[in-house]
Motif scaffolding. Structure first.
Motif: not given
Length: 875
Positions: A560-568, A668-678, A615-617
C-alpha cells in the motif's frame, strides 16, 4: 621510527644481499603472469642501451620477525609477480650458458638466485624467494636447475625466456639497468595502506585483491584476528578460485546488502559498508564470505545432498539463470540447517525461478534489471521467517510477471520470436515441450536443435514450397527467412543425426523422425508436407503448451505504501516524450509509436542493422544492433566498426560499450545512461534529452563507418549503395509528408492528428475498423485511397464490403466528381478504391506543391463521397 623506508635501487642491489631472503605471505595470490607480461618485459629490456634506466615499479616488504638461521627474511606485499619473473629469467640465462661459462653460472647462482649463511658450523643455501604453497615447488625446481616438464605458469615462463632471442650478456642489463622503488613498510598496517595505491605491472588488481587487502589492513593490529582473517579468506578463495571470485563477492553483496553493485565499483561498496569497524567485524565479514562460498560452490557444482535439488539446479544452469544465484546464496544456507522440512519449499522456489526466467527471456525483457529484482527480494527476506519465504518470493516476482510477461504476452512472444539455434536454453525448451517425466535427466550434450525446414533451401525444397503454397521463388525465400528460427520449425534430435539430416527434403527427414524418442520429433512422421502454415500452426500449439508448462499462478504482493503505474504504462508515457524529442531531430524513428515495450528501434538502411532506444527501471540505453541472420556476417560488420572504434568514439564524444559475445548471434554497440531510469520520473526529461542527443551523434558516427564495409569487402558494395539509396528515399518521403501536412493547414482541418512518416503512406481509420483513408506516394505518382483490410482471416468480409460500396459506385463518383479506380483484388486479402495523380519525379521538389494540393483536395472529396455509405455498413 619512520612510517616507511623508501629507496630507489637496482635489481643488483636488491638481490645481491647474501644474508637476505624474501617470502610470500600465505594470503597472496598465485603466480599469474602470462606471455603478454613476459613479452612486454623482454621487449622493454632489449630496448635499453648501456646507460638507460628501466623503472620496474615498487617492491613493498615487511620484516617477517621470524629467525631464519641467520638470515633476514621479508614478506613481499607487492611486487611478487615481477620478482619471481626476474628470478625465472635469470635461471633461464644461467641454463643457456651452463656449458659455455661455468664461472658465470656460479656467479648468478651465488649472488642473485640464492642467499648463503653459515649456521651451526655448516654452510646453508636458501632460495632468494619462497612462493606460496601452490607455486613454491615449481620455482624452487627452476632456481635449483631441476627442470621438469609440467604444465604450470612458472614452467611456461621459464620455457618462454629460455627460447627467447636475446644476447647472453643481457643479465648485466637486467641487474644493473632495471630499478625498483624498494619500500620497507615495517609492519602490515603500513604495507596494506600503501598497497591500495599500487598495481602489479601489466596486471591490474582485481576487486577481490583490493577487498582482501582492505580486510587484512584493518585486522593487522591484532595478530590472532589477522591470522584468522587470512585463514577464512584462503578457505573461501580455494573454494571459488575457478568460479570467478569477483563474481561470487558481487553475488554475496547483492544477497546481503541493498544497492547496485557492479564489478567495477565492488571494492568501493565493500569499503564504504565496512569502514571504521572494529577488527573482529572485518573478520566476521570474512567468515560470512567463507560460509557463503561453500553454498556458491555447491550451486555451481550442483553438489547438495538431495538429487532432486541438484537436478533442478542443473536445469536452471541450462536456462542460464545466474542472476538468481543471488537469491540462492540467501536461501540455501537455511535449507542446509533443516533439509527435511524445508526441501519442498526450496524445490518450489527453484521451479518459480525457472518459470520466471523462461518468461522473462522469451519476452525479451532486460536481463540487466534482474540483479536489482533479486537484490530487492533478498532485502525483503531479512524481515521474514523461512516459512514465509516461498509466498514472499512468489508475490514479489508476480509483480514483474503481471506487468511484463503475463500469459498473453508470453504466449504471443513464444509464438513470434526467433529462437537462437544451438543455444542451450532453446534445447531445454524443446525438451520440456516433450513433457518428460519428473525422473528424466537431461544431458544437453546428447541433443541437437534441428531445423525441420532447413537453414539452406535446396532447389527441390524451393520448388516444393512454390507448388504447395502458390508463392513465387522470392516470396518463398522471404517467408523462409522469416519463419526459419520460429519455435514451430525447430525440434530436437540425437546429436549424431544432425549432419546426416542436413537439408534433405521433408519426406526423407521423416524416415529418421519416426525413429526418434522425442515426441515432438516423432509426431512429425504424420505430416504429409512441411510448409509455412505448418510452422505457424506449430508456433501456436507450442505457445499454448508453454503457458501450461511454465504456468504462473501467483499474485503480486499488495504494497500500500507504493502507488505507481504499471511498468508498461510508464514505458508508454516515457516513449511518448522521447519520441516527440527524437522526431524533431532524427528521421530514423519517425515510424515508431509509443508502446509498452522496453525498447523501440529505427532502421539503418541495411537489413538486420537497427538503431534502438531501450529503457529499464534503472537506466536508459541507446545503441546499434547487428543481426543479419549469420554470425560470421555479423562478426565481419562488427569488426569493421571495431577497427574504427577510436574514430567512432571521438565522433560520439564518449566511450561506447562493444559487445560481441560468442554465445549470441547478435552484436551490439551501445551507451548506457545509468544515472536514471523508469523509476526516476523527476529526471525523465534530462534522460530523454541525453538519449536523443546521444542517438544523433551515434547515428552520425556509425553511419560514417558502415560505409567502410564495402571497402573491406567488395561483396558489400551493393548493400551500401542500397543503404544510401534507401536512406535518401526515407528522408525524401519524410520531407514530402511534412510538406503535405503543412500545406493541408491552408486547405482543410482534416488530418490534424496525423504525423509525417518515412513510409510511402500516411493515413487514418475511416470510422470503421479495418477501413482506412490513405495518402500514398511513389517516385512518379501520388494517390488517395480507401483501403479495406479487416484482418488476416477476413478476406470474404473484405470482398463483401467492397461489393457493397461498388453497388453505390455511381453516387460515390458523382460526389467525388471523377471516376475512381475500383480494385477488388480477388487473389489478395485486401481491396481498395483509389485515385492516382501523376507527376514527373519525387526528386523534383519544385513539383511538390501542385501534386500535394491535388492529393489534399482529392482526399477531402474522397472522404465526403464515402462517409455516408461507410456509416451504413453493418460491421
Amino acid at each position: 621510527m619512520p612510517f616507511i623506508d623508501v629507496n630507489e635501487i637496482s635489481l643488483e642491489k636488491l638481490l645481491n644481499q647474501p644474508n637476505e631472503v624474501f617470502k610470500l605471505p600465505l594470503y597472496q595470490r598465485p603466480y599469474a603472469w602470462t606471455k603478454d607480461q613476459w613479452t612486454d618485459l623482454l621487449e622493454d629490456v632489449l630496448s635499453l642501451s648501456e646507460n638507460d634506466i628501466h623503472f620496474f615499479g615498487a617492491v613493498v616488504v615487511v620484516p617477517t620477525q621470524e629467525p631464519t638461521q641467520g638470515l633476514k627474511s621479508f614478506y613481499v606485499i607487492d611486487g611478487q609477480q615481477r620478482l619471481a619473473t626476474i628470478l625465472i629469467w635469470l635461471s633461464a640465462i644461467r641454463d643457456r650458458i651452463k656449458d659455455k661459462n661455468k664461472g658465470l653460472v656460479k656467479h648468478i647462482n651465488k649472488n642473485f638466485l640464492f642467499s648463503n649463511t653459515f649456521w651451526e658450523n655448516r654452510p646453508i643455501t636458501y632460495p632468494k624467494f619462497e612462493l606460496g604453497e601452490y607455486d613454491n615447488k615449481y620455482l624452487k625446481n627452476i632456481l635449483e636447475g631441476n627442470i621438469k616438464e609440467e604444465e604450470h605458469p612458472i614452467y611456461r615462463c621459464y620455457e618462454f625466456y629460455k627460447n627467447a632471442k636475446f644476447p647472453d650478456d643481457i643479465w648485466q642489463i637486467i641487474i644493473n639497468n632495471i630499478f625498483v622503488v624498494y619500500i620497507n613498510a615495517f609492519n602490515y598496517f603500513n604495507a596494506f595502506k600503501l598497497f591500495e595505491t599500487l598495481n602489479d605491472r601489466g596486471l591490474e588488481l582485481s576487486a577481490a585483491d583490493l577487498i582482501k587487502n582492505f580486510l587484512l589492513m584493518n585486522t593487522a593490529t591484532n595478530k590472532d584476528i589477522f591470522n584468522n582473517c587470512i585463514n577464512e579468506w584462503e578457505e573461501m578463495y580455494q573454494k571459488i578460485r575457478d568460479k570467478s571470485p569477483v563474481k561470487f563477492i558481487r553475488r554475496y553483496m547483492l544477497a546481503n546488502y541493498k544497492g547496485k553493485f557492479s564489478e567495477s565499483n565492488l571494492y568501493q561498496h565493500v569499503r564504504s559498508r565496512l569502514e571504521n569497524n572494529l577488527p573482529n567485524q572485518y573478520l566476521q565479514f570474512a567468515k560470512e564470505l567463507n560460509n557463503s562460498s561453500s553454498i556458491y560452490k555447491k550451486i555451481f557444482e550442483s553438489s547438495f545432498d538431495d538429487k532432486k535439488i541438484n537436478k533442478k539446479i542443473d536445469e536452471l544452469k541450462t536456462v542460464e539463470v545466474s542472476p538468481s544465484f543471488t537469491l540462492l546464496i540467501k536461501i540455501m544456507p537455511l535449507y542446509e540447517e533443516d533439509k527435511k522440512s524445508r526441501r519442498d519449499d526450496i524445490l518450489k522456489i527453484l521451479e518459480l525461478i525457472e518459470t520466471f526466467h523462461i518468461r522473462w527471456g522469451i519476452c525479451g525483457q532486460s536481463t540487466g534489471s534482474l540483479d536489482q529484482i533479486y537484490n530487492e527480494i533478498c532485502d525483503g527476506l531479512k524481515q521474514k521467517k523461512f516459512e514465509e519465504y516461498l509466498a514472499y518470493i512468489e508475490g514479489k516476482l508476480s509483480r514483474y510477471v503481471k506487468e511484463n510477461v503475463d500469459d498473453e504476452i508470453f504466449k504471443r512472444n513464444f509464438a513470434s520470436r526467433n529462437f537462437k539455434f544451438g543455444e542451450q536454453r532453446t534445447k531445454y525448451i524443446l525438451w520440456k515441450l516433450c513433457k518428460p517425466t519428473g525422473e528424466t535427466i537431461l544431458d544437453i550434450k546428447e541433443i541437437e536443435t534441428e531445423h525441420i525446414m532447413p537453414q539452406t533451401l535446396s532447389e527441390q525444397w524451393i520448388n516444393d514450397l512454390q507448388n504447395q503454397t502458390g508463392k513465387d521463388k522470392n516470396q518463398v525465400i522471404v517467408s523462409h527467412e522469416e519463419m526459419l528460427n520460429k519455435i514451430g520449425n525447430l525440434t530436437i534430435i540425437k546429436e549424431a543425426w544432425n549432419r546426416s539430416m542436413s537439408n534433405r527434403i521433408f519426406a526423407q527427414k521423416k524416415i529418421d523422425y519416426v525413429k526418434s524418442d522425442f515426441p515432438i520429433t516423432n509426431i512429425l512422421k504424420d505430416k504429409e508436407k512441411w510448409i509455412f502454415d505448418d510452422i505457424e500452426s506449430r508456433n501456436k500449439e507450442f505457445s499454448k503448451e508453454a503457458v501450461k508448462i511454465w504456468k504462473w499462478e501467483g499474485e503480486p504482493i499488495i504494497e500500500p505504501d507504493i502507488i505507481r503505474k504499471k511498468v508498461g504504462e510508464e514505458r508508454k508515457e516515457f516513449w511518448k516524450g522521447l519520441l516527440k524529442l527524437s522526431n524533431e531531430k532524427i528521421w530514423r524513428f519517425s515510424n515508431c509509436k509509443p508502446s509498452e515495450n522496453g525498447s523501440t528501434s529505427g532502421g539503418s538502411g541495411i537489413g538486420g542493422i537497427a538503431y534502438y532506444y531501450s529503457i529499464t527501471l534503472n537506466y536508459g540505453i541507446i545503441g546499434v544492433y547487428i543481426n543479419r541472420g549469420d554470425k560470421k556476417e555479423n562478426n565481419f560488420i562488427f569488426e569493421v566498426l571495431l577497427k574504427n572504434k577510436k574514430a567512432i568514439e571521438e565522433l560520439f564524444n564518449d566511450t561506447l560499450m562493444w559487445d560481441n559475445s560468442p554465445g549470441t548471434r547478435s552484436c551490439f554497440v551501445f551507451k548506457k545512461y545509468e544515472y536514471s531510469g523508469l523509476t526516476d520520473k523527476e529526471n525523465w526529461i534530462k534522460l530523454q534529452n541525453n538519449m536523443v542527443n546521444g542517438m544523433g551523434k551515434l547515428i552520425e558516427a556509425i553511419d560514417k563507418y558502415l560505409d567502410k564495409i564495402a571497402i573491406e569487402n567488395k561483396e558489400y558494395e551493393k548493400l551500401i549503395e542500397d543503404k544510401n539509396r534507401i536512406a535518401k528515399g526515407y528522408v525524401l518521403r519524410l520531407d514530402f509528408w511534412k510538406s503535405l501536412l503543412e500545406r493541408r493547414k491552408n486547405l482543410t482541418k482534416v488530418y490534424e492528428d496525423i504525423s509525417p512518416s518515412t513510409n510511402n503512406f500516411i493515413g487514418k481509420e475511416a470510422g470503421k475498423s479495418g477501413l482506412y483513408f490513405y495518402f500514398t506516394i511513389t517516385n512518379n505518382f501520388g494517390q488517395v485511397k480507401l483501403y479495406i483490410d479487416r484482418g488476416k482471416d477476413k478476406k470474404e468480409e473484405n470482398k463483401k464490403i467492397f461489393d457493397n460500396l461498388y453497388e453505390r459506385k455511381k453516387g460515390i463518383e458523382e460526389t467525388f466528381g471523377e471516376e475512381l479506380s475500383w480494385e477488388r483484388r480477388d487473389t489478395q486479402i485486401f481491396s481498395e478504391i483509389r485515385k492516382r495523380y501523376s507527376f514527373s519525379t519525387l526528386d523534383d521538389k519544385a513539383t511538390w506543391g501542385e501534386i500535394q494540393e491535388k492529393m489534399i483536395k482529392g482526399m477531402v472529396k474522397l472522404e465526403e463521397a464515402f462517409r455516408k455509405y461507410i456509416n451504413e455498413l453493418d460491421i
